[in-house]
Scaffold this motif. Structure first.
Motif, mmCIF file in Angstrom:
data_model
loop_
_atom_site.group_PDB
_atom_site.id
_atom_site.type_symbol
_atom_site.label_atom_id
_atom_site.label_comp_id
_atom_site.label_asym_id
_atom_site.label_seq_id
_atom_site.Cartn_x
_atom_site.Cartn_y
_atom_site.Cartn_z
ATOM 1 N N THR A 194 0.933 -1.074 0.015
ATOM 2 C CA THR A 194 0.071 0.035 -0.079
ATOM 3 C C THR A 194 0.856 1.418 0.002
ATOM 4 O OG1 THR A 194 -1.525 -1.124 1.436
ATOM 5 C CG2 THR A 194 -2.096 1.129 1.256
ATOM 6 N N VAL A 195 0.782 2.099 -0.899
ATOM 7 C CA VAL A 195 1.645 3.330 -1.037
ATOM 8 C C VAL A 195 0.911 4.381 -0.406
ATOM 9 C CG1 VAL A 195 2.786 4.899 -2.494
ATOM 10 C CG2 VAL A 195 2.715 2.390 -3.001
ATOM 11 N N ALA A 196 1.522 5.187 0.603
ATOM 12 C CA ALA A 196 1.350 6.269 1.193
ATOM 13 C C ALA A 196 2.098 7.557 0.982
ATOM 14 C CB ALA A 196 1.018 5.925 2.734
ATOM 15 N N PHE A 197 1.690 8.821 1.186
ATOM 16 C CA PHE A 197 2.581 9.963 1.129
ATOM 17 C C PHE A 197 3.357 9.974 2.597
ATOM 18 C CE2 PHE A 197 -0.939 10.851 -1.826
ATOM 19 C CZ PHE A 197 -0.192 11.709 -2.576
ATOM 20 N N GLY A 198 4.372 10.400 2.552
ATOM 21 C CA GLY A 198 5.205 10.428 3.429
ATOM 22 C C GLY A 198 6.314 11.790 3.788
ATOM 23 N N PRO A 199 5.516 12.933 3.761
ATOM 24 C CA PRO A 199 6.157 14.253 4.211
ATOM 25 C C PRO A 199 7.031 13.850 5.557
ATOM 26 C CG PRO A 199 3.748 14.519 4.498
ATOM 27 C CD PRO A 199 3.947 13.135 3.910
ATOM 28 N N HIS A 200 8.178 14.406 5.263
ATOM 29 C CA HIS A 200 9.168 13.866 6.399
ATOM 30 C C HIS A 200 8.739 14.577 7.802
ATOM 31 C CE1 HIS A 200 12.681 14.746 8.800
ATOM 32 N NE2 HIS A 200 12.938 13.448 8.904
ATOM 33 N N ALA A 201 8.526 15.892 7.738
ATOM 34 C CA ALA A 201 8.350 16.485 9.102
ATOM 35 C C ALA A 201 7.914 17.878 8.734
ATOM 36 C CB ALA A 201 9.543 16.663 10.059
ATOM 37 N N PRO A 202 7.149 18.751 9.506
ATOM 38 C CA PRO A 202 6.751 20.081 9.126
ATOM 39 C C PRO A 202 8.010 20.868 9.203
ATOM 40 C CG PRO A 202 5.725 19.239 11.046
ATOM 41 C CD PRO A 202 6.749 18.167 10.853
ATOM 42 N N TYR A 203 9.274 20.746 9.682
ATOM 43 C CA TYR A 203 10.308 21.583 9.570
ATOM 44 C C TYR A 203 11.292 21.271 8.277
ATOM 45 C CZ TYR A 203 12.467 17.594 11.927
ATOM 46 O OH TYR A 203 13.155 16.491 12.321
ATOM 47 N N THR A 204 10.897 20.252 7.527
ATOM 48 C CA THR A 204 11.607 19.885 6.299
ATOM 49 C C THR A 204 10.630 19.928 4.806
ATOM 50 O OG1 THR A 204 11.081 17.486 6.527
ATOM 51 C CG2 THR A 204 13.287 18.445 7.179
ATOM 52 N N VAL A 205 9.319 20.407 5.236
ATOM 53 C CA VAL A 205 8.421 20.545 4.266
ATOM 54 C C VAL A 205 7.603 21.743 4.350
ATOM 55 C CG1 VAL A 205 6.857 19.356 2.710
ATOM 56 C CG2 VAL A 205 8.212 18.105 4.287
ATOM 57 N N SER A 206 7.578 22.447 3.317
ATOM 58 C CA SER A 206 7.158 23.781 3.219
ATOM 59 C C SER A 206 5.472 23.640 3.127
ATOM 60 C CB SER A 206 7.830 24.857 2.401
ATOM 61 O OG SER A 206 7.695 24.217 1.226
ATOM 62 N N ASP A 207 4.874 24.997 3.186
ATOM 63 C CA ASP A 207 3.333 24.824 2.983
ATOM 64 C C ASP A 207 2.875 24.510 1.678
ATOM 65 O OD1 ASP A 207 3.473 25.827 5.614
ATOM 66 O OD2 ASP A 207 2.361 27.831 5.167
ATOM 67 N N ALA A 208 3.264 24.889 0.663
ATOM 68 C CA ALA A 208 2.760 24.355 -0.435
ATOM 69 C C ALA A 208 2.598 23.055 -1.019
ATOM 70 C CB ALA A 208 3.501 25.218 -1.868
ATOM 71 N N PRO A 209 3.910 22.356 -0.613
ATOM 72 C CA PRO A 209 3.475 20.742 -0.887
ATOM 73 C C PRO A 209 2.918 20.177 -0.008
ATOM 74 C CG PRO A 209 5.930 21.395 -0.449
ATOM 75 C CD PRO A 209 5.188 22.602 -0.564
ATOM 76 N N LEU A 210 2.793 20.724 1.334
ATOM 77 C CA LEU A 210 1.984 20.091 2.276
ATOM 78 C C LEU A 210 0.458 20.289 2.060
ATOM 79 C CD1 LEU A 210 3.404 21.069 5.669
ATOM 80 C CD2 LEU A 210 3.425 18.877 4.678
ATOM 81 N N LYS A 211 0.087 21.362 1.440
ATOM 82 C CA LYS A 211 -1.279 21.736 0.892
ATOM 83 C C LYS A 211 -1.557 20.615 -0.486
ATOM 84 C CE LYS A 211 -2.226 26.563 1.779
ATOM 85 N NZ LYS A 211 -2.241 27.731 1.247
ATOM 86 N N GLN A 212 -0.681 20.483 -1.284
ATOM 87 C CA GLN A 212 -0.726 19.560 -2.168
ATOM 88 C C GLN A 212 -0.773 18.107 -1.929
ATOM 89 O OE1 GLN A 212 2.536 19.692 -5.068
ATOM 90 N NE2 GLN A 212 1.643 18.616 -6.673
ATOM 91 N N ILE A 213 -0.331 17.907 -0.974
ATOM 92 C CA ILE A 213 -0.184 16.346 -0.441
ATOM 93 C C ILE A 213 -1.596 16.247 0.133
ATOM 94 C CG2 ILE A 213 0.628 14.888 1.430
ATOM 95 C CD1 ILE A 213 3.381 15.968 1.003
ATOM 96 N N ALA A 214 -2.103 17.011 0.961
ATOM 97 C CA ALA A 214 -3.455 17.181 1.611
ATOM 98 C C ALA A 214 -4.628 16.788 0.469
ATOM 99 C CB ALA A 214 -3.754 18.156 2.410
ATOM 100 N N THR A 215 -4.478 17.502 -0.645
ATOM 101 C CA THR A 215 -5.412 17.389 -1.902
ATOM 102 C C THR A 215 -5.345 15.997 -2.532
ATOM 103 O OG1 THR A 215 -5.367 19.744 -2.116
ATOM 104 C CG2 THR A 215 -6.229 18.386 -3.994
ATOM 105 N N LEU A 216 -4.180 15.720 -2.830
ATOM 106 C CA LEU A 216 -3.925 14.401 -3.588
ATOM 107 C C LEU A 216 -4.285 13.223 -2.497
ATOM 108 C CD1 LEU A 216 -0.537 15.292 -5.145
ATOM 109 C CD2 LEU A 216 -2.429 14.938 -6.293
ATOM 110 N N ALA A 217 -3.772 13.089 -1.615
ATOM 111 C CA ALA A 217 -4.225 12.188 -0.684
ATOM 112 C C ALA A 217 -5.892 12.055 -0.725
ATOM 113 C CB ALA A 217 -3.856 12.299 0.831
ATOM 114 N N GLU A 218 -6.408 12.912 -0.389
ATOM 115 C CA GLU A 218 -7.794 12.802 -0.543
ATOM 116 C C GLU A 218 -8.461 12.498 -1.969
ATOM 117 O OE1 GLU A 218 -11.867 15.610 0.498
ATOM 118 O OE2 GLU A 218 -9.751 16.530 0.378
ATOM 119 N N GLN A 219 -7.935 12.915 -2.857
ATOM 120 C CA GLN A 219 -8.451 12.502 -4.122
ATOM 121 C C GLN A 219 -7.970 10.878 -4.319
ATOM 122 O OE1 GLN A 219 -6.360 14.945 -6.873
ATOM 123 N NE2 GLN A 219 -7.746 16.598 -6.693
#
Length: 451
Positions: A194-219
């Motif tokens: 099963t493949v999941a998103f793995g943003p490393h941590a809040p201090y290594t990932v900025s807002d824009a990719p985190l927003k994108q991940i939230a959208t893509l994960a829901e889709q």
């Protein structure tokens, strides 16, 4: 009716496991004595008293486990498998010094496809021998990790990493996400991955990719796993830079949902816990890694009493230094009692749930694994409680948490296929793997000494 005619009417099945005790996890606090698990294909088709099983079924293979407790395969909900090749490389250091001065430089020098293949297989061998049948992995070259897991037929959640900066696997957040989506599509119908998103941590990932991940994960209806509230420094730095605690920042960006797996969570206040409960996000507790890195204590009893699903992970062997989920259960239960000042907190069954069904829930797999139920996949382990150092056995469930170790795991099945029989691995060539690991260790040690 003649006996021969009666036998012809028996249902033919693949495997029967006759056990002294069956601990199904669901229903809660249940221990079945002298019961059998009946397996046909990849699934459990019956759980019944041993004498009834003998009358009802004829099996291609029968296992007589007269001193064993049989339970669901353990689910390691967070780890970095290939980091097993860094086991013991930089011990007794604070988290950020450990990462910045040792682990990240070693990764930059050594991590490639071969490293990930050998390190992942080393981790799989250790996990099977210690009772894990499903694990979550967040590391570079997740395509290789997925391939190794598939080849060796072990269940895994592959969290492809996302960071703002380049590594050996990708150049920037867009590149990580693009490669991760390709991996998701490749394994969309896999029996094991099963493949999941793995943003490393809040201090290594900025807002824009985190927003994108939230959208893509829901889709895509995909899970998200992130290191979060791991240290007091992380939380304080977030407040200074953003005016918010990390969890609140993720909530504002749309990540807080039942798809989110929050790893570590040692620095929590009541507002954080309320946010988690409202969102139905999951917490992945890694007590031994947190202890070793002096990161803090997750308030597990408070989380459980707030209705939050708490699963259990080992983290990587570089910061643990093993992948033994049986040991992790005992540590989680003991720390839970000490932190809450309540000897009844995080009891044996809760600890076992954290290592089984709660892990399945965090991955969205609770309808398939995590408990021994008719219709579920036959991911099963057997633990021998017959040795003299394990006597007497008043409560086998409590014994599993407080009085056993990984060397008492004797058998393991994944999807009905046997992976370990009397401590012997059936799908991994340990002799050649050990030799490859020795060569890696020689190179890594020499380079570290030169620095």
């Amino acid at each position: 009716m003649p006996l021969t005619v009666f036998m012809l009417n028996n249902q033919s099945v693949d495997t029967i496991i006759n056990a002294r005790w069956v601990i199904p996890v669901t229903p809660r606090n249940t221990v079945l004595e002298n019961h059998s698990l009946v397996i046909s294909g990849h699934k459990i088709i019956d759980i019944l008293p041993c004498e009834n099983a003998a009358a009802k079924y004829t099996a291609n293979e029968t296992f007589e486990l007269n001193t064993h407790a049989v339970l669901p395969g353990l689910i390691n909900a967070h780890g970095h498998s290939a980091m097993s090749l860094f086991r013991g490389l930089a011990d007794d250091l604070p988290l950020m010094e450990w990462l910045n001065d040792h682990i990240w430089p070693a990764e930059a020098k050594w991590v490639n496809e071969d490293f990930v293949a050998d390190g992942t297989l080393l981790a799989i061998a250790e996990m099977i021998r210690s009772g894990t049948t499903c694990y979550s992995d967040m590391y570079f070259f997740p395509n290789i990790s997925a391939k190794v897991a598939t080849e060796h037929k072990i269940r895994t959640q592959i969290c492809f990493p996302v960071l703002d900066f380049p590594t050996a696997w990708a150049q920037n957040a867009d590149d990580y996400i693009h490669k991760g989506i390709e991996l998701f599509n490749q394994y969309r119908n896999s029996d094991y991955v099963t493949v999941a998103f793995g943003p490393h941590a809040p201090y290594t990932v900025s807002d824009a990719p985190l927003k994108q991940i939230a959208t893509l994960a829901e889709q895509l209806n995909a899970q998200i796993q992130i290191h979060l509230h791991e240290t007091a420094f992380e939380v304080q730095e977030s407040i200074e830079k953003t005016g918010m605690r990390p969890l609140q920042r993720l909530a504002n960006l749309g990540l807080l949902s039942p798809s989110l797996q929050c790893v570590h969570m040692t620095q929590l206040n009541d507002d954080d816990i309320a946010l988690l409960a409202e969102s139905k996000a999951h917490v992945i507790h890694c007590p031994e890694s947190n202890l070793k890195l002096a990161s803090g204590f997750s308030p597990v009893d408070k989380l459980l009493k707030s209705g939050i699903n708490v699963a259990l992970g080992t983290d990587g062997a570089a910061s643990n230094n093993d992948l033994d989920l049986l040991g992790e259960m005992k540590t989680a239960a003991l720390i839970g009692k000490a932190v809450s000042s309540d000897a009844s907190a995080v009891n044996a069954h809760q600890a076992l749930e954290m290592a089984t069904i709660n892990g399945a829930k965090s991955m969205g797999l609770e309808d398939k694994i995590g408990s021994l139920e008719v219709g579920k996949l036959a991911d099963i382990i057997a633990v021998d409680l017959g040795s003299i150092d394990c006597q007497p056995v008043y409560d086998p469930l409590s014994h599993i948490v407080y009085a056993t170790n990984s060397h008492q795991v004797t058998h393991s099945w994944i999807g009905g296929e046997i992976h370990m029989n009397n401590r012997q691995l059936s799908m991994i060539d340990t002799l050649h793997l050990t030799e490859r690991v020795r060569k890696w260790a020689e190179k890594i040690k020499a380079a570290d000494a030169a620095n």
